[in-house]
Design an enzyme around this catalytic site. Sequence first.
Site, PDB file in Angstrom:
ATOM      1  N   LEU A  85       6.572   3.225   1.719  1.00 37.98           N
ATOM      2  CA  LEU A  85       7.468   2.072   1.850  1.00 37.98           C
ATOM      3  C   LEU A  85       8.568   2.304   2.880  1.00 37.98           C
ATOM      4  O   LEU A  85       8.986   3.431   3.126  1.00 37.98           O
ATOM      5  CB  LEU A  85       8.093   1.764   0.489  1.00 37.98           C
ATOM      6  CG  LEU A  85       7.098   1.454  -0.623  1.00 37.98           C
ATOM      7  CD1 LEU A  85       7.835   1.117  -1.915  1.00 37.98           C
ATOM      8  CD2 LEU A  85       6.146   0.333  -0.252  1.00 37.98           C
ATOM      9  N   HIS A  86       9.016   1.187   3.457  1.00 41.06           N
ATOM     10  CA  HIS A  86      10.103   1.206   4.441  1.00 41.06           C
ATOM     11  C   HIS A  86      10.944  -0.050   4.218  1.00 41.06           C
ATOM     12  O   HIS A  86      10.670  -0.823   3.276  1.00 41.06           O
ATOM     13  CB  HIS A  86       9.532   1.295   5.859  1.00 41.06           C
ATOM     14  CG  HIS A  86       8.447   0.291   6.128  1.00 41.06           C
ATOM     15  ND1 HIS A  86       8.683  -1.069   6.140  1.00 41.06           N
ATOM     16  CD2 HIS A  86       7.115   0.443   6.347  1.00 41.06           C
ATOM     17  CE1 HIS A  86       7.558  -1.707   6.388  1.00 41.06           C
ATOM     18  NE2 HIS A  86       6.579  -0.821   6.506  1.00 41.06           N
ATOM     19  N   VAL A 115      10.834  -7.238   9.643  1.00 41.95           N
ATOM     20  CA  VAL A 115      11.975  -6.331   9.817  1.00 41.95           C
ATOM     21  C   VAL A 115      11.624  -5.350  10.943  1.00 41.95           C
ATOM     22  O   VAL A 115      10.519  -4.800  10.974  1.00 41.95           O
ATOM     23  CB  VAL A 115      12.272  -5.554   8.512  1.00 41.95           C
ATOM     24  CG1 VAL A 115      13.428  -4.576   8.716  1.00 41.95           C
ATOM     25  CG2 VAL A 115      12.584  -6.527   7.390  1.00 41.95           C
ATOM     26  N   ARG A 170       2.294   2.717   9.376  1.00 45.30           N
ATOM     27  CA  ARG A 170       1.502   3.445  10.390  1.00 45.30           C
ATOM     28  C   ARG A 170       2.372   3.994  11.523  1.00 45.30           C
ATOM     29  O   ARG A 170       1.901   4.833  12.287  1.00 45.30           O
ATOM     30  CB  ARG A 170       0.392   2.558  10.950  1.00 45.30           C
ATOM     31  CG  ARG A 170      -0.718   2.291   9.941  1.00 45.30           C
ATOM     32  CD  ARG A 170      -1.942   1.645  10.567  1.00 45.30           C
ATOM     33  NE  ARG A 170      -3.081   1.658   9.670  1.00 45.30           N
ATOM     34  CZ  ARG A 170      -3.423   0.664   8.835  1.00 45.30           C
ATOM     35  NH1 ARG A 170      -2.711  -0.444   8.808  1.00 45.30           N
ATOM     36  NH2 ARG A 170      -4.473   0.778   8.040  1.00 45.30           N
ATOM     37  N   GLY A 172      10.979  -2.837   5.620  1.00 46.64           N
ATOM     38  CA  GLY A 172      10.208  -4.094   5.631  1.00 46.64           C
ATOM     39  C   GLY A 172       9.772  -4.449   4.212  1.00 46.64           C
ATOM     40  O   GLY A 172       9.854  -5.607   3.792  1.00 46.64           O
ATOM     41  N   HIS A 173       9.307  -3.453   3.486  1.00 41.31           N
ATOM     42  CA  HIS A 173       8.923  -3.693   2.092  1.00 41.31           C
ATOM     43  C   HIS A 173      10.144  -4.067   1.250  1.00 41.31           C
ATOM     44  O   HIS A 173      10.074  -4.935   0.374  1.00 41.31           O
ATOM     45  CB  HIS A 173       8.266  -2.441   1.491  1.00 41.31           C
ATOM     46  CG  HIS A 173       6.996  -2.023   2.158  1.00 41.31           C
ATOM     47  ND1 HIS A 173       6.900  -0.896   2.947  1.00 41.31           N
ATOM     48  CD2 HIS A 173       5.759  -2.579   2.157  1.00 41.31           C
ATOM     49  CE1 HIS A 173       5.654  -0.768   3.399  1.00 41.31           C
ATOM     50  NE2 HIS A 173       4.945  -1.782   2.933  1.00 41.31           N
ATOM     51  N   LYS A 179       4.973  -9.978   9.324  1.00 45.12           N
ATOM     52  CA  LYS A 179       4.433  -8.909  10.165  1.00 45.12           C
ATOM     53  C   LYS A 179       2.905  -8.997  10.192  1.00 45.12           C
ATOM     54  O   LYS A 179       2.269  -8.810  11.227  1.00 45.12           O
ATOM     55  CB  LYS A 179       4.907  -7.560   9.614  1.00 45.12           C
ATOM     56  CG  LYS A 179       4.075  -6.357   9.959  1.00 45.12           C
ATOM     57  CD  LYS A 179       4.403  -5.848  11.323  1.00 45.12           C
ATOM     58  CE  LYS A 179       3.754  -4.540  11.683  1.00 45.12           C
ATOM     59  NZ  LYS A 179       2.570  -4.165  10.998  1.00 45.12           N
ATOM     60  N   MET A 195       0.841  -1.204   0.000  1.00 42.41           N
ATOM     61  CA  MET A 195       0.000   0.000   0.000  1.00 42.41           C
ATOM     62  C   MET A 195       0.874   1.251   0.000  1.00 42.41           C
ATOM     63  O   MET A 195       0.399   2.342   0.335  1.00 42.41           O
ATOM     64  CB  MET A 195      -0.938  -0.003   1.200  1.00 42.41           C
ATOM     65  CG  MET A 195      -1.889  -1.205   1.182  1.00 42.41           C
ATOM     66  SD  MET A 195      -3.442  -0.900   2.033  1.00 42.41           S
ATOM     67  CE  MET A 195      -2.860  -0.576   3.688  1.00 42.41           C
ATOM     68  N   GLY A 196       2.157   1.107  -0.331  1.00 46.79           N
ATOM     69  CA  GLY A 196       3.033   2.280  -0.412  1.00 46.79           C
ATOM     70  C   GLY A 196       3.485   2.757   0.958  1.00 46.79           C
ATOM     71  O   GLY A 196       3.408   2.024   1.943  1.00 46.79           O
TER      72      GLY A 196
HETATM   73  P1  AMP Z   1       1.526  -2.867   3.485  1.00 47.94           P
HETATM   74  O1  AMP Z   1       2.080  -1.863   2.529  1.00 47.94           O
HETATM   75  O2  AMP Z   1       1.544  -2.437   4.899  1.00 47.94           O
HETATM   76  O3  AMP Z   1       0.190  -3.422   3.020  1.00 47.94           O
HETATM   77  O4  AMP Z   1       2.530  -4.095   3.436  1.00 47.94           O
HETATM   78  C1  AMP Z   1       2.899  -4.683   2.216  1.00 47.94           C
HETATM   79  C2  AMP Z   1       3.637  -5.959   2.499  1.00 47.94           C
HETATM   80  O5  AMP Z   1       4.813  -5.664   3.255  1.00 47.94           O
HETATM   81  C3  AMP Z   1       2.816  -6.951   3.325  1.00 47.94           C
HETATM   82  O6  AMP Z   1       3.046  -8.263   2.837  1.00 47.94           O
HETATM   83  C4  AMP Z   1       3.377  -6.769   4.704  1.00 47.94           C
HETATM   84  O7  AMP Z   1       3.236  -7.909   5.532  1.00 47.94           O
HETATM   85  C5  AMP Z   1       4.837  -6.490   4.407  1.00 47.94           C
HETATM   86  N1  AMP Z   1       5.455  -5.797   5.534  1.00 47.94           N
HETATM   87  C6  AMP Z   1       5.014  -4.675   6.156  1.00 47.94           C
HETATM   88  N2  AMP Z   1       5.813  -4.358   7.200  1.00 47.94           N
HETATM   89  C7  AMP Z   1       6.779  -5.314   7.246  1.00 47.94           C
HETATM   90  C8  AMP Z   1       7.901  -5.559   8.102  1.00 47.94           C
HETATM   91  N3  AMP Z   1       8.187  -4.759   9.132  1.00 47.94           N
HETATM   92  N4  AMP Z   1       8.671  -6.632   7.844  1.00 47.94           N
HETATM   93  C9  AMP Z   1       8.393  -7.467   6.809  1.00 47.94           C
HETATM   94  N5  AMP Z   1       7.355  -7.286   5.961  1.00 47.94           N
HETATM   95  C10 AMP Z   1       6.558  -6.234   6.178  1.00 47.94           C
END
Ligand code: AMP
Length: 280
Positions: A33-34, A176, A187, A36-37, A149, A30-31
Site C-alpha cells: 500500500l501507498h 495520487v 510497481r 494512493g490506497h 489511476k 493487492m497490498g
Molecule cells: P492495486 O493494489 O494496485 O490493485 O490498487 C488498488 C486500488 O487502489 C485500485 O482501485 C487502484 O486504482 C487504486 N490506486 C492505485 N494507485 C493509485 C493512485 N496513485 N491514486 C489513486 N488510486 C490508486
Amino acid sequence: MEIARTVADLRRRVADWRKGDARVGLMPTMGALHQGHIALVRAAQAECDRIAASIFVNPKQFAPTEDLGSYPRREAADLEMLQSAGTDLVFIPGVGEMYPPEFTTLVQVSGLTEGLCGAHRAGHFDGVTTVVAKLLIQALPDAAYFGEKDYQQLRVVRRLVRDLDIPVHIVGVPTVREADGLALSSRNAYLSIEERRIAPNLARVLRSIASAVAQQPSAVARELAHGVRELRDAGFAIDYLEIREEETLKPVTAKATARSRVFGAVWLGKTRLIDNIPIG
Ligand code: AMP
C-alpha cells in the site's frame, strides 16, 4: 482494527455493523500500500461509517508471463498503514479461500475490456471482474472505492455492477501523484534509480498532450505522434498511447472533447507503468 481471513468471518463482521445501520465502504487492493490506497480510505471515510479494505494478490489477473511471483507483498506494513488511517476491518483471504480447487466460474465484461490494457494483458480483466464480483458479493458494501489511476478498470467495474445488478455504489478517486508527477503505484518499487528518474516523463507527456488537445481539439493525431516520439526519446517502450472517450472508452482519432482522456502504458526495463489524464 479487525482482520478476517475467511469469507464467513468477513460476512459475520459486516453483518454486525449492519445491525447498527452502518454505511459500509470497501476498498479492494493487492497490498504493497501507498498514499494512493490511503486516498481511497479517506474517500470512504467521508461517506461511510465503517471501512473495510481487502488485500489479495489475485493470481487470475496476471498472465503466466507477468509478475505474480515478484509482486511486492508487505502485509505487516500494510496493516500498520491501514490501522493508522482508521480502517475498521481488513479482509486477507488466501488463494484457496477465494479459489477453492473446484472453482470454475469466470466473470467477463466485453467491449470496454477489449482495448488499452485489455489488448496487451491477455485475460487480465476477466481476472479483475471475477475477483471484484466475488469481493462485492462477499462483503456487500454500500459503496466500493476504485482509483482513476486504473481508469479502464474503474469503467469496467461500473459496467459489471450495472450488468449484474450488484447493489453497490462505485466511487472513483482521483490519482495520487509524487511531487514530480509520477502516479503512485506498488510497481514503482521495481524501478532502479535511473528508471525512477525517467518515470515522471510518462505523466509529463500525457499532460502535455492533454493541454495541447484541449487548446486544439482536432490535433489528436499530431499530438499523439509527437508524444510517441517523446516517450521513446525518454527511454520508454510503448504498449499504447491513445485518446479515448471517458464513458465508452471508444478511441478518439479525429476530435477530442472535454469528455476525452489520454491513456498511456509503457515499459521501463521489466516494469510496466500506466497513467491517464483528463483533457477537460
Ligand atoms: P492495486 O493494489 O494496485 O490493485 O490498487 C488498488 C486500488 O487502489 C485500485 O482501485 C487502484 O486504482 C487504486 N490506486 C492505485 N494507485 C493509485 C493512485 N496513485 N491514486 C489513486 N488510486 C490508486
